[in-house]
Scaffold this active site. Structure first.
Site, PDB file in Angstrom:
ATOM      1  N   GLY A  62      46.890  34.604  40.535  1.00 20.63           N
ATOM      2  CA  GLY A  62      46.730  33.659  39.447  1.00 20.63           C
ATOM      3  C   GLY A  62      46.250  34.293  38.158  1.00 20.63           C
ATOM      4  O   GLY A  62      46.493  33.773  37.079  1.00 20.63           O
TER       5      GLY A  62
ATOM      6  N   GLY B 179      47.075  37.329  37.084  1.00 22.68           N
ATOM      7  CA  GLY B 179      48.053  38.259  36.549  1.00 22.68           C
ATOM      8  C   GLY B 179      48.513  39.207  37.637  1.00 22.68           C
ATOM      9  O   GLY B 179      48.520  38.858  38.818  1.00 22.68           O
ATOM     10  N   ARG B 180      48.878  40.414  37.251  1.00 18.77           N
ATOM     11  CA  ARG B 180      49.346  41.407  38.202  1.00 18.77           C
ATOM     12  C   ARG B 180      48.440  42.631  38.180  1.00 18.77           C
ATOM     13  O   ARG B 180      47.845  42.959  37.162  1.00 18.77           O
ATOM     14  CB  ARG B 180      50.785  41.817  37.883  1.00 18.77           C
ATOM     15  CG  ARG B 180      51.779  40.658  38.029  1.00 18.77           C
ATOM     16  CD  ARG B 180      53.216  41.147  37.933  1.00 18.77           C
ATOM     17  NE  ARG B 180      54.137  40.035  38.162  1.00 18.77           N
ATOM     18  CZ  ARG B 180      54.739  39.352  37.199  1.00 18.77           C
ATOM     19  NH1 ARG B 180      54.535  39.673  35.935  1.00 18.77           N
ATOM     20  NH2 ARG B 180      55.544  38.339  37.488  1.00 18.77           N
TER      21      ARG B 180
ATOM     22  N   ASP C  74      32.970  35.191  41.918  1.00 17.68           N
ATOM     23  CA  ASP C  74      34.206  35.089  42.689  1.00 17.68           C
ATOM     24  C   ASP C  74      34.115  36.002  43.918  1.00 17.68           C
ATOM     25  O   ASP C  74      35.037  36.759  44.211  1.00 17.68           O
ATOM     26  CB  ASP C  74      35.415  35.471  41.826  1.00 17.68           C
ATOM     27  CG  ASP C  74      36.738  35.050  42.471  1.00 17.68           C
ATOM     28  OD1 ASP C  74      36.706  34.196  43.380  1.00 17.68           O
ATOM     29  OD2 ASP C  74      37.792  35.580  42.075  1.00 17.68           O
TER      30      ASP C  74
END
Length: 865
Positions: A94, A96-97, A209
Site C-alpha cells: 500500500g 509503494g514498491r 506499525d
C-alpha cells in the site's frame, strides 16, 4: 455476514481484475444510486490493494503509485547528491514498491532497500523539507536490532523515496515456526525486539506499525526491526512531523491499537499494544482477533477490548511436535496486560514489558499478576525447588509441617478475605457505571468516586485495614483529578481507621503523606508540614528499611516550608544539602535515586527563591541528567524536569535559552503524550511568559490563547489549570488592548472559580481572577463603580490568606484605590488605604517590604488629589 457485505465483496473482487484506469467508471455504473454500497466497496478495495489483508493505505499527495514497476538497471537520481541503480523489485504494498538497489556516491557502492513511496504532486517542496527534518531524527537510531536509516527525500522527478539498510532474513513468526523454537527461545528473541523499540522511544520516535513483516531475523539469529518512523514520514504534512497525529498513517490494522483506530492521539503505549499482538502471535500461532473473517469487522473487534488469552485461542492446539506445547498463565497475563484497551492500563513502557518477560524467564513473579500471595509463593518454591524440597523433608522429620501449614492457611485465609472484600466493593462500585444500573445516567469518574466513598462508609463487612486501604486509593484518585477538597474527608477517615486499628507504622505514615498531598494541593502548606512531620516520627531514619520513606516525607516537608516562605531559604538549602549527602551514596538504587531527584528539585527551588540563580540552574541541570538515568524508560516523565529548567531560566539571564528549551519540551510533549494534555498547557503558559520577557507580545498572546484552548480540551471547563491559564490569557488580552475579549473570558471562568473557592489556594485563585476582571473593566473605560465592587470582592476572598499571598491582596487594594479615584470617591479611597495599613501592621510586614512601598505610593496619590 450481511447481504450488503457479500454484494460489496463480489463487486470489489471483480473491480480488482480491471485496469486501474477503467475501474472508477465501472464502479460508478455498478453502484449507481447506492452510495452506501459504494462506500463499502471502496473500503474493501483499499484492503485488497494492500500487501496483507488489513492495511490502511496512506495518501502522500494527489498522485498514486506508478503504474509500472521500475525496470532493472533503472537509475534514480536524488534531489540531493547520490544515485540509486535498481537491481530488482523486492515487494509491493500500500505504501509503494520496495527495490533492491545499489547506491552510488563517488566511489561508494552500497546495497540498500529502496522504498519508492506512493504519490507525487504539488506538495513536493514542503514534503522535502519535512522529510529532511525527519531523516535527521531517524538517522540517530543506532541500535544493533534496528535496520539503519540511510537516506530519504524526493527523487529528481519529485517521487518520495527512502533508502534503508538491506536486511536479508525471514519474518520473525516464520522463523520461529519453521525452527519449532520453544517458548523461552521465542521470548528471548522477542526481548531483542523490545530493546530496539525502547531505544527509539528514548529518542522520541514511535514506530506505530510494528508487525512480524517489519521484524526480520537474519541467518545468524539476530532480529532487525524495519521501517522505524516511516509512519511519521508518510503523513500528508511531513513538515509537521507529528507522531501523535492519527490521520492517513500507514499501519497494518490487525496490529493497530484501539486509540489508533479511534483517531485518538498516540503515545508509546500504541507500540506496547502492537508488541503485545506480535507476542500473542509468536506464542499462540495466531493473532488475537483471528476469528474475525472480514477486515470490515476488525476495527470494531479491536476497539471492543474483548480478547481471549493466548492459551485459550481456538487455534492453539498443544502438540508434542509444536515449538510451544503449553502457554503458562504468566505469559497469558503478560500478553493480556500489553493488550489492555486503555493505554494507561498497559505496561507504562516497553522496558516494563521486557522486565516482566525476563522475570518469567527467571521463574520470578511477574508484575502482571502482582498481589497474589499464593502465586508468589509458588514461583519462589519453583525457583528454589531443591532447597524447598530438602526443607520440607526436615520439617516432616521434626513434626513441624502441620504447624507451618496451619500458619500459612491462616495467612492465606486472611489475604483471601481481604481480596474478596476488595473484589466485592469494586464490583459494586463499577456496577454504578453500568447503564442498566445507573438509570440512564452518564457517570463521570468523579461521580463514581463519590458513590464509592459513600458506599464504603456504609459497609460493615469490610475490615478496618481494608477500608483504610480503599479510602487511601479513592483519596489519591481525587488528588489526581485535582479535587483536593473532596480528598480531605476521605483521607481523614482513612487516617482515623489507621489510628484505631493499630495499623503498621509504615501504613499510617503512607496515609499521612497522602493527606499532606491533599492539603498541599489546596495551598494549605502549614497543615501539610505538620502531617509530613508526624509521618517522619513514625519512620526512624536510622532504620535502613524505613529511610527511603522517611527521606520522602522530609523532602516534602522542606518543600512546603520553602513555599510558605517563613523559614529562611538559607536554612532550607543547608538541610537539603545535608540530606542529599546522605542520599547520594545510596542512589544506585532506583527508588532512592528518585527520592534524591525530588530533594534536588526542592533544593533548586530554594536556591532560586534565595536569588542564587546560577546555583539553582546548576542543580536543576543535574536533576535533568539524573532523570535520564532513573527514569530512562519513562521519557514523558522526564519532560517535567526539563520544563522546570526552562521556567527557571526565564527568571535569570537565560530567557532566550529558556524559551528555546520550552519550545523543545512542547514539541516533545506532542510527540510523546499528545497535543491536548494539561502538562502541555502548563508548558505553553510558561512559554507565553518567556515570549513576554523577550518583548514578543504577539507570540505571547498567541501562545497563551493556545494554552487556554489545550487546557480546556484536556481537562474540561472546570479544570483548575484551565481556569488559571485562562486568567493569565485574559490579562494578556488586556495588555494588548483587547479589553472586551478579556472581560468576556474572565466572566466565563469566574463562576467555576467561585464554585471551587474553598479556603486555601482556590480562594486565592478566585481573588486573583476578580482582580484581573477589575483591572480589565478599568482599562476598558467602563463604569468604575462596577470595577470597585469586583475588586472589593477580590479583597474579601483573599483576606484570610493575605499574609501568604500579599501580591494578590496588594493588586486588589491598588485596583480599588484607582477605581475610587477615577469616580471621585476620595473618602472611600482613604478607607481602602486605612484597611491596607491595618493589615500590614497586624501581620508585622517589615518597613522595607514592597508592600509598604506600594501603600506609600497610593497615599501620595491620594494626597495629590
Amino acid at each position: 455476514m450481511s447481504d450488503r457485505y457479500l454484494q460489496a465483496k463480489s463487486i470489489a473482487m471483480e473491480a480488482m481484475e480491471l485496469p486501474a484506469e477503467a475501474r472508477q467508471a465501472w464502479l460508478e455504473q455498478r453502484c449507481a444510486g447506492d452510495p452506501g454500497l459504494r462506500t463499502e466497496v471502496d473500503w474493501l478495495l483499499d484492503a485488497l490493494r494492500a500487501d496483507m489483508t488489513e492495511v490502511l493505505v496512506p495518501r502522500w499527495a494527489a498522485g498514486d503509485t506508478p503504474t509500472e514497476p521500475l525496470a532493472q538497471d533503472t537509475t534514480i537520481g536524488a534531489a540531493q547528491p547520490g544515485r540509486y541503480r535498481i537491481l530488482r523489485m523486492l515487494g509491493e504494498g500500500g505504501m509503494g514498491r520496495v527495490y533492491l538497489a545499489e547506491r552510488g556516491e563517488g566511489d561508494l557502492r552500497q546495497q540498500v532497500a529502496l522504498k519508492m513511496l506512493a504519490g507525487t504532486g504539488p506538495q513536493a517542496g514542503p514534503t522535502a523539507a519535512g522529510m529532511a527534518d525527519e531523516c535527521r531524527i531517524l538517522a540517530n537510531l543506532q541500535h544493533p536490532n534496528i535496520a539503519q536509516f540511510i537516506d530519504g527525500g524526493l527523487s529528481a522527478d519529485g517521487q518520495p523515496f527512502l533508502a534503508m539498510e538491506y536486511v536479508e532474513g525471514d519474518r520473525i513468526d516464520h522463523w520461529c515456526e519453521t525452527r519449532k523454537l520453544p517458548l523461552n527461545a521465542r521470548i528471548r528473541l522477542f526481548l531483542k525486539v523490545c530493546a530496539a523499540v525502547e531505544h527509539a522511544h528514548q529518542r522520541l520516535v514511535i514506530h506505530r506499525d510494528l508487525k512480524p513483516a517489519n521484524i526480520l531475523v537474519r541467518a545468524d539469529g539476530e532480529p532487525k526491526l524495519l521501517d522505524f518512523g516511516i509512519a511519521r514520514l508518510t503523513t500528508g504534512d511531513a513538515h509537521a512531523a507529528d507522531p501523535t497525529a492519527t490521520a492517513h498513517h500507514a499501519l497494518t490494522l490487525a496490529y493497530a491499537s484501539p486509540e489508533h483506530i479511534e483517531g485518538r492521539p498516540l503515545s508509546t503505549a500504541a507500540d506496547v499494544w502492537s508488541l503485545g499482538v506480535v507476542l500473542y502471535e509468536l506464542v499462540a500461532g495466531v493473532r488475537p482477533h483471528h476469528g474475525v473473517e472480514s477486515g470490515h469487522l476488525l476495527p470494531g473487534a479491536i476497539v471492543s477490548g474483548e480478547i481471549r488469552p493466548p492459551s485459550a485461542s481456538a487455534c492453539h492446539a498443544p502438540s508434542p511436535d509444536a515449538g510451544v506445547s503449553r502457554i503458562p498463565a504468566d505469559v497469558d497475563a503478560i500478553v493480556m496486560k500489553a493488550l489492555r484497551r486503555d493505554p494507561g492500563d498497559r505496561y507504562p513502557s516497553v522496558a516494563a514489558l521486557a522486565d516482566d518477560l525476563r522475570r518469567f524467564l527467571d521463574s520470578r513473579p511477574v508484575s502482571a499478576r502482582r498481589g497474589q500471595r499464593l502465586y508468589r509463593l509458588r514461583r519462589f518454591a519453583w525457583r528454589h525447588r531443591w532447597r524447598v524440597a530438602a526443607a520440607a523433608v526436615v520439617l516432616l522429620m521434626l513434626g513441624g509441617f502441620a504447624f507451618e501449614r496451619d500458619r500459612q492457611l491462616r495467612q492465606v485465609t486472611a489475604e483471601r478475605n481481604k481480596a474478596q472484600a476488595l473484589s466485592t466493593f469494586m464490583a459494586d462500585l463499577f456496577a454504578n457505571a453500568d447503564p442498566s444500573q445507573a438509570h440512564g445516567e452518564d457517570l463521570t469518574v468523579r461521580e463514581l468516586l463519590d458513590r464509592g466513598a459513600v458506599d464504603l462508609r456504609a459497609r460493615q463487612d469490610v475490615p478496618a485495614e481494608v477500608r483504610a486501604e480503599m479510602l487511601d486509593a479513592i483519596g489519591q484518585a481525587y488528588i489526581g483529578l485535582q479535587l483536593g477538597q473532596q480528598a480531605l474527608p476521605v483521607l481523614e477517615e482513612a487516617l482515623q481507621l489507621r489510628r484505631t486499628s493499630a495499623a503498621a507504622k509504615q501504613d499510617l505514615a503512607a496515609t499521612l503523606g497522602l493527606l499532606a498531598d491533599a492539603h498541599l494541593f489546596l495551598g494549605q502548606n502549614r497543615e501539610a508540614i505538620a502531617l509530613n512531620r508526624e509521618a517522619r516520627t513514625l519512620l526512624p531514619q536510622d532504620d535502613p528499611a524505613q529511610f527511603e520513606a522517611w527521606a520522602r516525607h522530609r523532602v516534602q516537608e522542606l518543600r512546603n516550608e520553602d513555599l510558605l516562605g517563613e523559614v529562611p531559604a538559607a536554612r532550607i538549602i543547608e538541610v537539603l544539602r545535608e540530606l542529599d549527602g546522605r542520599l547520594q551514596p545510596l542512589a544506585t538504587s532506583q527508588s532512592i535515586g528518585r527520592v534524591r531527584i525530588t530533594a534536588l528539585e526542592a533544593l533548586a527551588s530554594a536556591l532560586n527563591r534565595a536569588e542564587r540563580v546560577d546555583e539553582a540552574l546548576a542543580v536543576q541541570r543535574e536533576v535533568v541528567a539524573l532523570m535520564e538515568v532513573h527514569y530512562a524508560s519513562q521519557p514523558a516523565t522526564r519532560l517535567l524536569a526539563r520544563s522546570n529548567l526552562g521556567a527557571m531560566l526565564l527568571g535569570g539571564n537565560g530567557v532566550a535559552e529558556g524559551v528555546a528549551l520550552l519550545e523543545e519540551v512542547d514539541r516533545d510533549y506532542v510527540h510523546l503524550v499528545g497535543e491536548a494534555t494539561v502538562q502541555r498547557a502548563v508548558v505553553l503558559n510558561q512559554l507565553g511568559i518567556g515570549y513576554q520577557l523577550l518583548g514578543d507580545k504577539a507570540r505571547q498572546l498567541e501562545t497563551l490563547l493556545l494554552a487556554t484552548q489545550v487546557a480546556r480540551e484536556a481537562g474540561g471547563p472546570e479544570n483548575r489549570f484551565y481556569l488559571q491559564i485562562a486568567v493569565t490569557a485574559a490579562q494578556a488580552l488586556t495588555g494588548a488592548g483587547r479589553h472586551e475579549e478579556s472581560v468576556q473570558v474572565l466572566r466565563e471562568v469566574l463562576p467555576a472559580l467561585e464554585a471551587r473557592a474553598a479556603p486555601g489556594i482556590d480562594a486565592v485563585n478566585y481573588a486573583y481572577a476578580l482582580g484581573a476582571l477589575g483591572f480589565a473593566l478599568l482599562e476598558s473605560g467602563g463604569d468604575p463603580r462596577e470595577a470597585t465592587e469586583v475588586l472589593a470582592r477580590a479583597e474579601q476572598a483573599v483576606l484570610p490568606h493575605a499574609r501568604d499571598f500579599m501580591v494578590v491582596y496588594d493588586s486588589a487594594m491598588r485596583g480599588q484605590a484607582r477605581a475610587m479615584r477615577a469616580s471621585g470617591d476620595t473618602p472611600g479611597m482613604r478607607k481602602v488605604l486605612e484597611r491596607y495599613q491595618a493589615l500590614l501592621e497586624a501581620e508585622g510586614i517589615p518597613d522595607d517590604s514592597p508592600w509598604r512601598r506600594s501603600l506609600a505610593r497610593m497615599q501620595d496619590q491620594a494626597a495629590a488629589g
